[in-house]
Design an enzyme around this catalytic site. Structure first.
Site, mmCIF file in Angstrom:
data_model
loop_
_atom_site.group_PDB
_atom_site.id
_atom_site.type_symbol
_atom_site.label_atom_id
_atom_site.label_comp_id
_atom_site.label_asym_id
_atom_site.label_seq_id
_atom_site.Cartn_x
_atom_site.Cartn_y
_atom_site.Cartn_z
ATOM 1 N N HIS A 1 30.883 36.179 44.459
ATOM 2 C CA HIS A 1 30.887 36.311 45.818
ATOM 3 C C HIS A 1 30.081 37.667 46.301
ATOM 4 C CE1 HIS A 1 34.285 39.180 46.537
ATOM 5 N NE2 HIS A 1 34.651 38.690 45.432
ATOM 6 N N ASP B 1 30.418 39.145 49.422
ATOM 7 C CA ASP B 1 31.109 39.994 50.473
ATOM 8 C C ASP B 1 32.081 40.999 49.646
ATOM 9 O OD1 ASP B 1 32.609 37.655 49.529
ATOM 10 O OD2 ASP B 1 33.989 38.211 51.244
ATOM 11 N N ASP C 1 34.199 44.167 41.975
ATOM 12 C CA ASP C 1 34.636 42.932 42.958
ATOM 13 C C ASP C 1 33.560 42.494 43.934
ATOM 14 O OD1 ASP C 1 36.140 40.938 44.140
ATOM 15 O OD2 ASP C 1 37.557 42.325 44.893
ATOM 16 N N GLU D 1 34.511 35.445 50.724
ATOM 17 C CA GLU D 1 35.379 35.136 49.792
ATOM 18 C C GLU D 1 36.764 35.955 50.204
ATOM 19 O OE1 GLU D 1 38.421 36.048 46.436
ATOM 20 O OE2 GLU D 1 36.928 37.461 47.380
ATOM 21 N N ASP E 1 34.797 31.843 37.438
ATOM 22 C CA ASP E 1 34.714 32.632 38.525
ATOM 23 C C ASP E 1 35.538 34.098 38.177
ATOM 24 O OD1 ASP E 1 34.398 33.580 41.161
ATOM 25 O OD2 ASP E 1 36.207 32.021 42.071
ATOM 26 N N HIS F 1 39.992 46.993 45.165
ATOM 27 C CA HIS F 1 40.300 47.110 46.619
ATOM 28 C C HIS F 1 40.614 48.516 46.870
ATOM 29 C CE1 HIS F 1 40.795 42.499 47.618
ATOM 30 N NE2 HIS F 1 39.822 42.877 46.961
HETATM 31 C C1 LIG Z 1 50.633 41.517 31.715
HETATM 32 C C2 LIG Z 1 49.051 41.794 31.814
HETATM 33 C C3 LIG Z 1 48.734 42.835 32.669
HETATM 34 C C4 LIG Z 1 47.203 43.036 32.987
HETATM 35 C C5 LIG Z 1 46.932 43.996 33.856
HETATM 36 C C6 LIG Z 1 46.254 43.723 35.030
HETATM 37 C C7 LIG Z 1 44.867 43.678 35.127
HETATM 38 C C8 LIG Z 1 44.378 43.663 36.317
HETATM 39 C C9 LIG Z 1 43.121 42.967 36.260
HETATM 40 C C10 LIG Z 1 42.472 42.247 37.470
HETATM 41 C C11 LIG Z 1 43.131 42.448 38.839
HETATM 42 C C12 LIG Z 1 43.144 40.987 39.335
HETATM 43 C C13 LIG Z 1 42.384 40.740 40.570
HETATM 44 C C14 LIG Z 1 42.039 39.461 40.552
HETATM 45 C C15 LIG Z 1 40.811 39.041 41.233
HETATM 46 C C16 LIG Z 1 40.999 39.324 42.844
HETATM 47 C C17 LIG Z 1 39.972 38.944 43.645
HETATM 48 C C18 LIG Z 1 40.123 39.091 44.868
HETATM 49 O O1 LIG Z 1 40.115 40.455 45.504
HETATM 50 N N1 LIG Z 1 40.414 37.859 45.839
HETATM 51 C C19 LIG Z 1 40.890 38.307 47.101
HETATM 52 C C20 LIG Z 1 42.541 38.482 47.445
HETATM 53 O O2 LIG Z 1 43.084 38.082 46.306
HETATM 54 O O3 LIG Z 1 42.927 38.827 48.241
HETATM 55 ZN ZN LIG Z 2 36.384 39.045 44.336
HETATM 56 ZN ZN LIG Z 3 38.438 41.150 46.095
#
Ligand SMILES: CCCCCCCC/C=C\CCCCCCCC(=O)NCC(=O)O
Ligand SMILES: [Zn+2]
Ligand SMILES: [Zn+2]
Length: 422
Positions: free
Chosen positions: A42, A44, A75, A109, A136, A382
């Site tokens: 995405h 944005d 992101d 998104e 994705d 974020h």
């Molecule tokens: C037990 C395992 C621990 C792993 C530690 C976490 C690692 C974090 C990795 C990624 C963070 C997750 C983000 C997911 C993408 C979100 C995209 C987004 O911002 N979408 C909008 C929203 O969700 O509001």
């Molecule tokens: Zn994202």
């Molecule tokens: Zn995001």
């Protein structure tokens, strides 16, 4: 100068603008019998303000010590630019894919994808498109982020949590602040919010696909953790109590409750009639939206607090991660070719992605990009000082460059095989 000139001039690529700002690319394959796939990203980003404490202006892309700083670097501009740059290089080399594929770049998104991804998905559905798999944004390569895990792990999201945004509001008689009543709209609402924060949603660790992460990774932990992870049927309640201590691992344990907006009052000497708060919950795979709403009502337990669901959906279906799952195995193969020492495991995406709008087109949705997350990096999502190293950006380009070529095989790759099978 036009960016990605070869992509935009190639006869193999069809480009279409959707809902004014989103982009859909179709890259034609030479073998129409191979079911196409979709790469999603995405355009944005969420807002950012330098005054929050950034080391560089958040829209400067300033380079510090080998890192590019900027809102969107992880992101989701890294993957977006990585996909387009990989395609540009492949086409420049004269590459023509066997398996056709789509690239969809949404423009909203972070605002639920209602215009971009939703309309792209509708277009594809109208055309009768079925997809082999979707890749994705989502999880990443974690290195030193999970306490006790030895070595890096690439977590491929095979599902994502559900969502509920709930508005709580209270209305009481307004008046002069010199004669306050015993309870005010702000006080009543604050107490309700406090009850939600003091009473987190139940621990559900072990009842959803997050269990697969730890079972896959068990051998990478030292004793006694490897024993605990190999016997989650017995130890998941114990492990849940350890994981819930940190916000990024607590997200795997339960439906999370985040108070994100709180408004009430307009002047220091007026008792306001109205106060409202928004709570954003991410629903654990073993719970439903309705169950979460019921729990909110019973925890708030105050008729004066109005509770409204603003937006919500259940956790997403679980995609296959077995040996026959083409998309999962292609992503895994591509990761292992680039990073042979990384352990690849399925995981649950704790945030939400545009991919959920495409669930009618395939059952195989994977959420992953090879972005390296070291200690402290999950907080940049974020948050402040979002950044990507130049090396990691190059790795993203290389990853999509290899992945597109790896997809040209007809069947699931052999376990641990390497080299392109063109
Ligand atoms: C037990 C395992 C621990 C792993 C530690 C976490 C690692 C974090 C990795 C990624 C963070 C997750 C983000 C997911 C993408 C979100 C995209 C987004 O911002 N979408 C909008 C929203 O969700 O509001
Ligand atoms: Zn994202
Ligand atoms: Zn995001």
């Amino acid at each position: 100068m036009t960016a990605f000139p070869t992509v935009f001039s190639s006869k193999l690529v069809h480009h279409q603008l959707v809902a004014n700002y989103s982009h859909l690319f179709w890259v034609q394959g030479s073998q129409p019998d191979l079911v196409p796939y979709l790469l999603l990203a995405h355009l944005d980003v969420v807002p950012a303000s330098e005054s929050d404490g950034w080391d560089a202006p958040p829209f400067s892309a300033k380079e510090i010590d080998g890192f590019i700083y900027g809102r969107g670097t992880i992101d989701d501009k890294g993957a977006l630019m990585g996909i387009l740059q990989a395609l540009e290089y492949l086409l420049m080399k004269g590459y023509a894919p066997r398996r056709g594929f789509y690239i969809a770049l949404g423009h909203d998104e972070e605002a639920r994808g209602g215009k971009g991804a939703v309309n792209i998905a509708r277009l594809l559905k109208e055309r009768g498109v079925q997809l082999s798999f979707i890749l994705d944004e989502g999880l990443a390569i974690v290195d030193g982020v999970i306490s006790g895990l030895q070595g890096p792990a690439a977590l491929i999201g095979i599902s994502e949590k559900g969502w509920a945004t709930v508005k709580l509001s209270a209305t009481m008689a307004p008046g002069h602040s010199s004669m306050p009543p015993r309870e005010t709209s702000i006080g009543i609402l604050a107490a309700a919010i406090n009850r939600l924060e003091e009473n987190p949603m139940p621990r559900l660790f072990g009842y959803g696909p997050e269990r697969q992460i730890f079972e896959h990774l068990a051998h990478k932990f030292r004793l006694p953790l490897n024993f605990i992870m190999s016997n989650l049927w017995l130890f998941s309640p114990l492990l849940a109590r350890v994981l819930e201590r940190k916000p990024d691992t607590n997200a795997f344990v339960r439906t999370t409750t985040a108070v994100t907006m709180f408004n009430g009052g307009i002047k220091e000497n007026i008792i306001p009639a109205y106060a409202e708060a928004f709570v954003n919950l991410r629903i654990h795979s073993a719970q439903t939206l309705q169950e979460v709403l019921d729990l909110i009502h019973s925890t708030v337990a105050d008729q004066r607090v109005k509770i409204e669901l603003i937006h919500g959906f259940d956790p997403l279906p679980v995609s296959s991660a077995d040996e026959r799952a083409f998309g999962f195995q292609i992503v895994k193969k591509t990761v292992l070719e680039m990073f042979p020492t990384v352990t690849v495991a399925p995981g649950v995406c704790i945030g939400n992605t545009d991919s959920r709008h495409f669930s009618d087109l395939t059952r195989n949705i994977y959420r992953f990009a090879p972005i390296w997350f070291k200690p402290g990096d999950p907080q940049r999502f974020h948050g402040i000082n979002e950044r990507i190293s130049k090396k990691n950006y190059e790795e993203l380009v290389e990853f999509y460059f290899s992945l597109i070529q790896n997809c040209d095989i007809k069947n699931v790759p052999e376990a641990h095989s390497s080299g392109h099978e063109l």
